[in-house]
Design an enzyme around this catalytic site. Sequence first.
Site, PDB file in Angstrom:
ATOM      1  N   CYS A  55       0.996  -1.265   0.024  1.00 25.00           N
ATOM      2  CA  CYS A  55      -0.011   0.020   0.070  1.00 25.00           C
ATOM      3  C   CYS A  55       0.872   1.287   0.109  1.00 25.00           C
ATOM      4  CB  CYS A  55      -1.024   0.095   1.260  1.00 25.00           C
ATOM      5  SG  CYS A  55      -2.524   1.181   1.151  1.00 25.00           S
ATOM      6  N   HIS A  96      -3.750  -5.484   0.420  1.00 26.74           N
ATOM      7  CA  HIS A  96      -3.041  -5.799   1.673  1.00 26.74           C
ATOM      8  C   HIS A  96      -3.124  -7.405   1.779  1.00 26.74           C
ATOM      9  CE1 HIS A  96      -2.434  -2.113   3.839  1.00 26.74           C
ATOM     10  NE2 HIS A  96      -3.316  -1.480   3.046  1.00 26.74           N
ATOM     11  N   GLU A 125      -1.427  -8.927   3.880  1.00 28.91           N
ATOM     12  CA  GLU A 125      -1.653  -9.670   5.311  1.00 28.91           C
ATOM     13  C   GLU A 125      -3.033  -9.867   5.815  1.00 28.91           C
ATOM     14  OE1 GLU A 125      -1.098  -6.628   4.422  1.00 28.91           O
ATOM     15  OE2 GLU A 125      -1.866  -4.980   5.767  1.00 28.91           O
TER      16      GLU A 125
END
Length: 226
Positions: A105, A205, A207
């Site tokens: 990001c 993202h 994660e």
Amino acid sequence: MRPIGVTCSLRGDDCCLRMAYLRALNNVGLAAVVLPPQSLSAGKIAALADGLGGLLLAGGVDPHPLLWGEEPCPGLGAVDAARDAWELALLKAALACNLPILGICRGMQLINVYFGGTLWQDLADKPAALLHNQTAPPDVGWHSVTLAAPFSDILGNSSVVVNSLHHQGVRVLGAGLKAGAYAADGLIEAFSAPKQAFCLGVQWHPEHLPEQQALWQALATAAAKR
Ligand code: MN
């Protein structure tokens, strides 16, 4: 294996980092050390980078537009010039020692700026942009991206659905970077720096997306070669 250095944000005098980044690293056997902005000489930063297995530039506030020669425009969000300077210095040191690098990001956007690219200060200014600031939780896929190498190889598909938690994006891609994913509105959602052993940026993202574990595994594989 050496640990992955992870950058973080500041709130007042406190360091802040979403634990999801550390869980994603731990899930593929990587240890993490958190690297808040510090006043260090270039030599100390080089030594710090050399001791790492990789560098993860995490998400956060908007890079300051003066970095690519623009004045702040309406729609720009919060900025942190001290974090910008720290991360750009770390990135310079990491590139110099061919450290595996992953930008997520804001981290992707900062890599693009480092390579001489520019950003949309706010995607509301981009004609016919998709809604990139999703109205669903971060673990929910939001829009599709078409993939090119190396992302198509890493993720084993030519198209995936990703989350989208950003209001800025790559406008002009930096010199020496290669686009590796596009949203349907043409926005570059991932790139690589092919001259580096492993330097990837993703606008989404990973994660928060268990189905993207292969991306973390690719970072672990690159870190293991250090
Ligand atoms: Mn997006």
